[in-house]
Design an enzyme around this catalytic site. Structure first.
Site, mmCIF file in Angstrom:
data_model
loop_
_atom_site.group_PDB
_atom_site.id
_atom_site.type_symbol
_atom_site.label_atom_id
_atom_site.label_comp_id
_atom_site.label_asym_id
_atom_site.label_seq_id
_atom_site.Cartn_x
_atom_site.Cartn_y
_atom_site.Cartn_z
ATOM 1 N N HIS A 78 0.141 -4.306 2.929
ATOM 2 C CA HIS A 78 -0.562 -5.365 3.668
ATOM 3 C C HIS A 78 -0.942 -6.505 2.721
ATOM 4 O O HIS A 78 -0.832 -7.687 3.072
ATOM 5 C CB HIS A 78 -1.820 -4.818 4.344
ATOM 6 N N HIS A 235 2.951 -5.307 13.771
ATOM 7 C CA HIS A 235 2.503 -4.711 12.517
ATOM 8 C C HIS A 235 3.677 -4.215 11.686
ATOM 9 O O HIS A 235 3.650 -4.297 10.451
ATOM 10 C CB HIS A 235 1.521 -3.561 12.753
ATOM 11 N N ASP A 239 4.457 -5.098 7.786
ATOM 12 C CA ASP A 239 4.818 -4.141 6.741
ATOM 13 C C ASP A 239 6.139 -4.515 6.063
ATOM 14 O O ASP A 239 6.265 -4.430 4.836
ATOM 15 C CB ASP A 239 4.954 -2.735 7.331
ATOM 16 N N HIS A 262 8.898 2.218 5.615
ATOM 17 C CA HIS A 262 8.757 1.831 4.213
ATOM 18 C C HIS A 262 9.941 2.287 3.355
ATOM 19 O O HIS A 262 10.465 1.520 2.546
ATOM 20 C CB HIS A 262 7.454 2.385 3.644
#
Length: 274
Positions: A78, A235, A239, A262
């Site tokens: 973030h 969101h 990311d 991720h």
């Protein structure tokens, strides 16, 4: 675009998501050498962790870095997302623990903190990571595609086998204005059935309805509801921007992500850089 740092020192104090400890964060101008995290709770000279794709590890629940001495910093995505959109390429980040504050589970507080410090252009030009030909990465049902594009655009698709959260799609042309309006306030999320497992494994100990959306069978537990109807996919874009910032380069291209996360984001970045 020129490389940038901040004009003056700024600080912030807040809870870390996973360990639940209060974290002191201090940002200092840096005029060369990229972005470095310094664990002030550890032995000096072994506590510096440089932002580099080679230092990433354990990408299951967030984006984390580790140096050769074993010093680690967790949940930086973030913060990196805010750094990217403001063009900050050189910064010293002092942290009193092994993760960054979670704030409200979004990146808006970090954007505001950096802007309060002021931004200063440096002499050198920022490096650009340009997608010059189509590139793709697929792992099982997760995909990331990169296409040549004169700008930075992201298209993202999420798809969950859940009674409330199913498929969401969002596309955005990235700039400071669009990011602050459409992405920065989108919060991290989890499902209610995950909480017990996470806490038993010493994760999400600092998580609450003040810094995350918790999804139940037929809605969300947060009394104030959602900030956007499709806050979840927004969101994920937040990311992705942060994860690709690990290169510390400006991105030029159109990125299409489908059910990525991720680990896939960082693998895609490695492929882009090679």
């Amino acid at each position: 675009m020129k490389r940038k740092t901040i004009r003056k020192e700024v600080g912030y104090s807040g809870i870390g998501l996973h360990k639940g400890q209060n974290i002191e964060l201090k940002l200092y101008p840096r005029r060369e050498g990229g972005i470095v995290f310094k664990r002030v709770d550890m032995e000096e000279k072994k506590n510096e962790i440089f932002l580099s794709v080679d230092n990433t590890f354990d990408l299951t629940r967030g984006t984390n870095l580790r140096n050769q001495y074993g010093a680690e910093i967790y949940t930086i995505e973030h913060f990196l997302s805010a750094l990217y959109i403001l063009g900050v390429t050189d910064l010293t980040v002092e942290v009193s623990g092994n993760e960054l504050p979670i704030c409200e589970g979004d990146s808006l507080r970090f954007v505001e903190l950096l802007e309060s410090a002021g931004l200063e252009e440096l002499e050198e030009e920022s490096e650009v990571l340009e997608i010059k030909k189509p590139i793709n990465l697929t792992v099982a049902d997760k995909h990331i595609i990169g296409l040549p594009y004169d700008g930075y655009k992201i298209t993202y698709v999420i798809d969950f086998n859940h009674s409330f959260l199913k498929t969401q799609t969002y596309e955005i042309e990235l700039n400071v204005e669009s990011y602050k309006k459409e992405i920065a306030r989108a919060r991290t999320f989890c499902f209610d059935y995950e909480i017990e497992y996470l806490q038993k494994n010493s994760l999400a100990l600092g998580g609450s309805l003040e810094n995350a959306i918790v999804i139940k069978k037929d809605g969300v537990l947060n009394q104030d509801g959602l900030r956007f109807e499709n806050e979840f996919v927004r969101h994920k874009i937040l990311d992705l921007i942060g994860d690709l910032k690990v290169s510390n380069k400006q991105i030029k291209g159109h990125i299409i992500a489908i059910k990525a996360g991720h680990a896939l984001n960082i693998e895609f970045l490695k492929k882009l850089e090679n």
